[in-house]
Every structure is written in C-alpha cells, then in structure tokens.
Motif scaffolding. Structure first.
Motif, PDB file in Angstrom:
ATOM      1  N   ILE A 159       0.805  12.140  -3.938  1.00 59.07           N
ATOM      2  CA  ILE A 159      -0.164  11.176  -4.420  1.00 59.07           C
ATOM      3  C   ILE A 159      -0.857  11.678  -5.674  1.00 59.07           C
ATOM      4  CG2 ILE A 159      -2.299  11.853  -3.350  1.00 59.07           C
ATOM      5  CD1 ILE A 159      -2.800   9.303  -2.438  1.00 59.07           C
ATOM      6  N   GLN A 212       5.592  18.005   5.058  1.00 55.67           N
ATOM      7  CA  GLN A 212       5.548  16.549   5.193  1.00 55.67           C
ATOM      8  C   GLN A 212       4.706  16.129   6.384  1.00 55.67           C
ATOM      9  OE1 GLN A 212       6.818  14.227   3.210  1.00 55.67           O
ATOM     10  NE2 GLN A 212       7.866  15.617   1.808  1.00 55.67           N
ATOM     11  N   ARG A 213       4.270  17.099   7.141  1.00 52.79           N
ATOM     12  CA  ARG A 213       3.475  16.828   8.351  1.00 52.79           C
ATOM     13  C   ARG A 213       4.260  15.973   9.331  1.00 52.79           C
ATOM     14  NH1 ARG A 213       1.431  20.583   6.073  1.00 52.79           N
ATOM     15  NH2 ARG A 213      -0.764  20.727   5.449  1.00 52.79           N
ATOM     16  N   THR A 245       2.296   5.605   8.737  1.00 59.87           N
ATOM     17  CA  THR A 245       3.408   5.725   9.670  1.00 59.87           C
ATOM     18  C   THR A 245       3.750   7.178   9.908  1.00 59.87           C
ATOM     19  OG1 THR A 245       4.279   3.837   8.467  1.00 59.87           O
ATOM     20  CG2 THR A 245       5.695   4.816  10.137  1.00 59.87           C
ATOM     21  N   ALA A 304       0.835  -1.200   0.000  1.00 51.40           N
ATOM     22  CA  ALA A 304       0.000   0.000   0.000  1.00 51.40           C
ATOM     23  C   ALA A 304       0.867   1.246   0.000  1.00 51.40           C
ATOM     24  CB  ALA A 304      -0.918  -0.001   1.213  1.00 51.40           C
ATOM     25  N   ASP A 305       0.439   2.236  -0.730  1.00 56.57           N
ATOM     26  CA  ASP A 305       1.171   3.497  -0.796  1.00 56.57           C
ATOM     27  C   ASP A 305       1.089   4.231   0.544  1.00 56.57           C
ATOM     28  OD1 ASP A 305       1.806   6.236  -1.180  1.00 56.57           O
ATOM     29  OD2 ASP A 305       1.568   5.958  -3.330  1.00 56.57           O
ATOM     30  N   ALA A 306       2.245   4.389   1.164  1.00 58.00           N
ATOM     31  CA  ALA A 306       2.276   4.977   2.500  1.00 58.00           C
ATOM     32  C   ALA A 306       1.762   6.414   2.499  1.00 58.00           C
ATOM     33  CB  ALA A 306       3.693   4.932   3.058  1.00 58.00           C
ATOM     34  N   ARG A 307       1.989   7.111   1.414  1.00 60.81           N
ATOM     35  CA  ARG A 307       1.540   8.507   1.376  1.00 60.81           C
ATOM     36  C   ARG A 307       0.029   8.574   1.339  1.00 60.81           C
ATOM     37  NH1 ARG A 307       5.029   9.438  -3.555  1.00 60.81           N
ATOM     38  NH2 ARG A 307       3.246   8.254  -4.322  1.00 60.81           N
ATOM     39  N   ALA A 308      -0.564   7.691   0.546  1.00 65.88           N
ATOM     40  CA  ALA A 308      -2.023   7.673   0.489  1.00 65.88           C
ATOM     41  C   ALA A 308      -2.603   7.291   1.848  1.00 65.88           C
ATOM     42  CB  ALA A 308      -2.492   6.699  -0.578  1.00 65.88           C
ATOM     43  N   ALA A 363       6.996   1.190   0.201  1.00 68.81           N
ATOM     44  CA  ALA A 363       5.672   1.762   0.458  1.00 68.81           C
ATOM     45  C   ALA A 363       5.712   3.281   0.327  1.00 68.81           C
ATOM     46  CB  ALA A 363       5.189   1.364   1.848  1.00 68.81           C
ATOM     47  N   GLN A 364       6.827   3.861   0.684  1.00 67.72           N
ATOM     48  CA  GLN A 364       6.965   5.316   0.578  1.00 67.72           C
ATOM     49  C   GLN A 364       7.180   5.755  -0.861  1.00 67.72           C
ATOM     50  OE1 GLN A 364       6.719   7.620   2.953  1.00 67.72           O
ATOM     51  NE2 GLN A 364       6.439   6.200   4.654  1.00 67.72           N
ATOM     52  N   ARG A 365       7.305   4.790  -1.740  1.00 65.17           N
ATOM     53  CA  ARG A 365       7.550   5.078  -3.156  1.00 65.17           C
ATOM     54  C   ARG A 365       8.835   5.874  -3.331  1.00 65.17           C
ATOM     55  NH1 ARG A 365       4.240   1.548  -2.890  1.00 65.17           N
ATOM     56  NH2 ARG A 365       2.225   1.532  -3.969  1.00 65.17           N
ATOM     57  N   ARG A 383      -4.572  22.538  11.357  1.00 65.49           N
ATOM     58  CA  ARG A 383      -3.946  22.523  10.039  1.00 65.49           C
ATOM     59  C   ARG A 383      -4.956  23.076   9.072  1.00 65.49           C
ATOM     60  NH1 ARG A 383      -0.366  18.562  11.028  1.00 65.49           N
ATOM     61  NH2 ARG A 383      -1.764  16.954  11.719  1.00 65.49           N
ATOM     62  N   ALA A 418      -1.249   7.789   4.713  1.00 65.11           N
ATOM     63  CA  ALA A 418      -1.029   8.911   5.621  1.00 65.11           C
ATOM     64  C   ALA A 418      -2.121   9.947   5.453  1.00 65.11           C
ATOM     65  CB  ALA A 418       0.342   9.530   5.358  1.00 65.11           C
ATOM     66  N   ILE A 419      -2.408  10.238   4.205  1.00 67.14           N
ATOM     67  CA  ILE A 419      -3.385  11.271   3.940  1.00 67.14           C
ATOM     68  C   ILE A 419      -4.772  10.844   4.387  1.00 67.14           C
ATOM     69  CG2 ILE A 419      -4.286  10.712   1.690  1.00 67.14           C
ATOM     70  CD1 ILE A 419      -3.879  13.277   0.753  1.00 67.14           C
ATOM     71  N   ASP A 423       0.060  20.062   1.840  1.00 63.75           N
ATOM     72  CA  ASP A 423       0.465  18.762   2.350  1.00 63.75           C
ATOM     73  C   ASP A 423       1.266  18.010   1.282  1.00 63.75           C
ATOM     74  OD1 ASP A 423       0.514  15.998   2.979  1.00 63.75           O
ATOM     75  OD2 ASP A 423      -1.077  16.342   4.424  1.00 63.75           O
ATOM     76  N   ALA A 424       2.510  17.771   1.585  1.00 62.83           N
ATOM     77  CA  ALA A 424       3.399  17.153   0.604  1.00 62.83           C
ATOM     78  C   ALA A 424       2.938  15.748   0.230  1.00 62.83           C
ATOM     79  CB  ALA A 424       4.817  17.093   1.157  1.00 62.83           C
ATOM     80  N   ARG A 425       2.338  15.050   1.167  1.00 62.94           N
ATOM     81  CA  ARG A 425       1.896  13.692   0.858  1.00 62.94           C
ATOM     82  C   ARG A 425       0.762  13.712  -0.147  1.00 62.94           C
ATOM     83  NH1 ARG A 425       1.136  12.729   6.850  1.00 62.94           N
ATOM     84  NH2 ARG A 425      -0.639  13.991   6.214  1.00 62.94           N
TER      85      ARG A 425
END
Lengths: 352, 352
Positions: B63, A123-124, A68, A56-60, B122-124, B10, A62-63, B57-59
């Motif tokens: 995405i 990057q939060r 993590t 799974a895409d960690a950024r997605a 996962a972080q791509r 935020r 996160a959002i 938001d960078a994430r």
DNA sequence: TCCGCCATGGGAACCGGTTGCTACGGCGTT
DNA sequence: AACGCCGTAGCAACCGGTTCCCATGGCGGA
C-alpha cells in the motif's frame, strides 16, 4: 482513449466520496453495509462507485483489520496428479471458507520452501500448507521446526499435508495418510499371490513418501517371514520416465523378479510400457502394481492394481483443520486410511 | 508457553524501533538497504529484528508503494493435466519474475469467474490470467469484455491463455494455440489412412476448446471432399469417465465407424478402455487418437497418437507477455503451433 | 411550543509501513 | 580555532482504507 469513465488509473475512496459529495467514512459505511445510512446518501454513493468502477483496495482493508483472509500452499510441482488433487482440495475448501489462495511451487528445490514460507508470513497468511512429501534430512527438520515456530508466534499456522510430522514440540498441524500401511497391504496382496521376488521401483531415496512406501514393502515381506533382496529396490523419482528407465535397466541387468511394485502410478505406467516393449505381458509374465489410484490407472492395460489415497480429502482437511483450530488447542495429527484397489495387473506368478 | 522470544502475536516496525532504540524510519531504511546507515545502528536494528523474528507486513508495504507485485490466475480445475501444465508455466514464470501467485478455481461454474476477477482487481493484481477454454456465450463475451475494461482502467490486464479472443476492442492479451489446426492435421492423418467414418468424442457442446477441435475435425473432412455424418459427433466433457461412457454408448447404439478421435487424451483413455472391454483391439479393429499429448499418452496400450500442445510454454508466455507489456502498446495476440505425434493407435481400417 | 432523543454523517486517529525533508553532530579544512 | 560539509537519524506526511467518537438536525412526545 475513451474508456468507460474511470480512466484515472485507480480511484480511491476519497475520489468516490468527493463525487458523491460525502465523506470517506460514509462511503466506507455504505460499502460495508453494517451501518445505517439514508437511502438518498446510499444511492449517491453507489452511483459514484459505479461511475468510477471503484473497488476498495483489499490490501488497505486487510491492514485496517477488515479484508479477506489468505492462505498459502507450497508444493513441489502442480503437474503431478497427486499434488494436483491435494491442491484442488486445498483450493476448494479455502474458497468455500472465504479465503484467498496463494500458491508457490518449489520445483523440488527445498531451499525455496524456506523463502516462500517467509514471504507467506509477510503476507500474514492465516495458514501455510506444505503439500506433499519432501526430502527428509536433519537440516530439513530443524529448518521446518523454526518455520513452524515463526508462523505460530505470528498467529499463523504451519500445516503438513501428506507429509509426516516433525519432532514433537513443533507447533504443526499434520494431515497425512497411511502411506506405509497402504504399501504393506498392497505388497501383502502381491505376496499372497505367491510372488517371492518383487521388484520395488521407488522414488528418491530420502523422500518421505517414497520411504514410507518402502517401509511398507519391507514390513510386508518380514510379516511373511521373507527377507527381501536389497538389490530389488531401485530408486529414481516419481515420473513415468523414471519408471520407464528403471524398468528397462532392471530388465537389461537380468534382475530376477516375478512382480513389480511401483512407488507411484506414474512410475508404474512407465514401467508397464518398458515391460511391453520387452515383449512381456502383464500379469501373465510379471505382475505390476502402483500407488495413488489416479484416474488414469484403470485405463492402463491391464487396469492397474493400486492403492487409493484420498488426496482431495487430505487437502480439504488440511485447510479446515488449520482454520478451525482454537489457538490454545493441542496440535492435531490426522491419519487418513488408504485401501488397495484390486484390478487386473496382479496375478499369480507363472509356474516355473 | 516459552516460545522462542517474540510471543507477542505480531511485532510491528515500531516495536523493532523501540527495542533497537531508533526510529521507525531507520528500521525501514536498514531493512530496505538502499539508505546509508552506520554499522553500529544497523547492527542494533538487525539484532532487534532477529530477536523479535520480525517480518514487515507485505500488505502495508504494498500500500505504501513498495511491496511484491501479485498476479492471479483462474482456471476450471487444476486436476486436468492440461490445466495443470498451463498453471505450472504461469506459476514458474511468475515467480521467476518476482511475482506472487493467487489462484482460484471455478469448478466449471462460470459465474465464479466474474466474482474472482473482481477480487483480483481489489488485490491490485498486476494481471489476471484466465486459463483454459470456457463455455462461449454472448453473455460471456460481454461480461468478459467488461472485466477487461475494468482491469485495464485500473492499470491491470486481462490475459486469455488457451482461450480465443473476445470481440475486437477488448483490451486483452491473448495467448492461444492452434486448436483447430491441430485437430485438422490429426484428422487429416486419420483420413489419410483410409478411414471414412470417424467418430468424434467431443467436450461440452459450447466449450471453446471442444468447438475449436470440432471445427478442425469438420474442416479436415471437407478438405477431402467428405461430408461428415453429424451423428458421429458426440458431446460429453473432458474426463476419462465421459470418454468411457460415450464410447460404451456408441458401441451399444451400433454406430458405424472405423476410427475414433477424442477431444482429449483423457477422453481417449476412457474410450480405449471401453473399446477393450468390448473386445475390440486398437488399431486393428478401430483406430483411436487423442489430443493434448499428456505424459501418460505413451503409456496407453497401444501408445496414443495425439496432438502435442505446448501448454507450459503457453502459461509462461501469458505472464511474460502481460507483464512486459508497455501500457500504450497494441493488444498482443500470440498463436502457438501444435503438431501431431504419431504413435501406434492409428492404423488403416480393417479391410471389409 | 419546547425539550430531548435518535438517526445520520463528519472529523480524526489508527492500521503498518515508506520516504522527503530537516536537523544535528563530528570531522576535515584553512 | 572556527567554519562548513557530509553522513546519519528523526519528524511528519502519505499510502488507502476502517472505525471510534462526536456534532448536528429532524422528529416525536409532553
């Protein structure tokens, strides 16, 4: 081009869902593990995941609220041993607490600091840790105070690690060590041996760490009723080359001194070599002391008397304190102790 | 609680849009800078951004396709000088190329490596760089080969920096230096001085770096028609403490040797101290050489003869090579040269 | 045998952005 | 004065996930 199986550049959760013949939500739930899913379904999903080599895409994530958490640290140069040890502490504790670590180095250019912190805010990051001392100017204080406010209002936190606090009111967590106290004790030890003219090989003249140590140097003199000769404090930076150069210069200039206190073990190492090159022996001809107690210090010859600083602990505490903080709580300010490690590089002055 | 202005935890792009009286897309375009927006609108948006202290938001950007690329590196322990220099090179080049840096340390526990790489995938991350040597086992090779495949099929790239290649076929970028060659030249230099029994203070017995150097040690002997005594190679790790302990032990065991080659400058430093403690002088009683050429090496007494390794360059090349790679291209494998720097710690053996 | 409940899975909204496409309004032409 | 164009801004779809809420079906109990 026969790559394992998933040669499509990246598979999404919907690809997995399609292959397993279920909906995306089900895949998410299987992977999440919290939701009841029948064994058969789980099996099909897991197989699809494996076949597609899906992560799974960690950024997605996160959002979407899961994901993590991340923590960032900024330092001048990872190459310096004390920086490295703090960084190590930060990194260890962060991963222990399940955080990812972003790192940037500023190469001493203070303007980058601002830029980096802004990126980290984007990057939060759960916290942004500024590691190690810096050039202290009014502009720095004001700028950093603003960063602290920004971060705080975004639910994040600025941490100063091995760096003194800003003006009160700035929402910062400060973890520092007794920089001045360490220098005070060390110099007092040198003076107690009978030295009266001790050369101070400092770092940059406006650097918080260098200044703290210099204050200790001065205070130790005054406590003994001594008035240190200003011409005995020299400025450079924290590298061995600076120590080497400064020491050579001092010797060439015919400065009079019977002991040398260096702002850093690195500086002390360079100075020691310069002393050797000049045919002087330590501590018989001149005493030498350092600061930081890097592992190498005991392998110099003679073994270096220095101040031990709990760098790694500093880093660990920085992240723990910042992460475990409850939002309403007052700002923390920890001050860790240091102690001098007496080895062989300081002795009584040669009888004159 | 009068924080600057945006005390809402935020603010989102829609908050900014609302405050500026425009749509979210307009805000995005103003911030993006590429799209034509009237001066008046731009002004209103920028004001709202400032008032809310907004940062995208960078994430979310990532995405959506925009966003700062990221690169990750994994090492054993940032505290080791050679690791630190490679890390420094990686970090510098990455930020120069506009990438963010994620970092993890494995503390020597190889199992973490796998876990970390999975997180980075996962972080791509655009590339995952494994920094420094490691324990080499069949299981390691197989596992790492799989990681490389995973990463490759996700459009990312595994980079081995300061670590030898895997079996051919693994999609990896390798940037290493001539580990064995450096040791060969160094040991040849020692042998040329007339030494016949040279002690090798190695790292862990299965560590790629330690092994490479050991191979060089052996090859140099054989090239001279010498058959090195197996009891002269000792294993520990890469710390000064290991060097100290091993040297003490060798002395206590009454091993016969006239020179010592350490796997690392750190090890050499510890060994040097042990030698001093035993009343031996270097190089008159025994010669000593290190490996890595860390800044400190010249401050040992005597200054340490060692092998210079372009660690920082290694790190820089690792990221540059990985990031500038065109997808179809063959796997790169760079081998950087080393050279021995002759200082004062190696001399002819004492006439017996 | 019928009812109702619970286990399970799907649909859709949402997280916070970007961007293609469209609509609108003001301006310069003829 | 009418037409058309262009500059500008908004709508909506999409990026790749999570999760709330609801529907369905199988089962047990009465």
């Amino acid at each position: 081009m026969t790559r394992k199986s998933g040669d499509a550049s990246r598979s999404t959760i919907r690809d997995v869902a399609a292959r397993a013949g279920v909906s995306a939500s089900t895949v998410s739930r299987v992977l999440g593990g919290e939701y009841p899913v029948s064994a058969a379904t789980r099996g099909r999903v897991m197989r699809a995941v494996r076949e597609l080599d899906y992560v799974a895409d960690a950024r997605a994530k996160a959002i979407a609220g899961a994901g993590t958490p991340t923590l960032a640290f900024v330092l001048e140069d990872i190459t310096g041993p004390s920086f490295a040890h703090m960084a190590h502490g930060v990194e260890r504790e962060a991963t222990r607490l399940g955080h990812l670590c972003l790192v940037c180095s500023t190469e001493g250019d203070v303007r980058y600091e601002l830029e980096f912190v802004e990126m980290m805010r984007a990057q939060r990051a759960a916290a942004v840790i500024l590691v190690g001392g810096t050039a202290d100017t009014p502009e720095y204080r004001e700028r950093t105070h603003r960063m602290a406010d920004s971060l705080a209002s975004a639910g994040s936190r600025l941490v100063l690690c091995g760096r003194p606090p800003l003006d009160p009111g700035a929402p910062v967590t400060v973890i520092e060590y007794d920089n001045e106290g360490g220098a005070y004790t060390l110099v007092a030890h040198v003076l107690a041996q009978g030295h009266r003219r001790v050369l101070y090989l400092g770092g940059r003249a406006d650097h918080t760490t260098a200044l703290g140590r210099e204050r200790g140097y001065l205070a130790a003199h005054r406590a003994r009723g001594l008035d240190p000769d200003p011409s005995l404090v020299l400025h450079g930076d924290f590298t061995r080359d600076a120590g080497h150069r400064l020491m050579q210069q001092a010797l060439k200039d015919g400065l009079e001194f019977s002991a040398v206190v260096a702002a850093t073990d690195m500086v002390a190492a360079g100075a020691l070599t310069a002393l050797h090159e000049a045919g002087l022996t330590v501590p018989d001809d001149v005493s030498l002391a350092g600061y930081d107690d890097i592992p190498f210090a005991r392998d110099l010859h003679p073994a270096l008397t220095t101040v031990h600083v709990p760098y790694e602990e500093l880093g660990r505490l920085a992240v723990r304190t910042a992460l475990e903080r409850t939002p309403g709580a007052p700002d923390e300010h920890l001050l860790l102790g240091t102690h001098v490690v007496v080895r062989d590089s300081v002795g009584p002055p040669r009888a004159r």
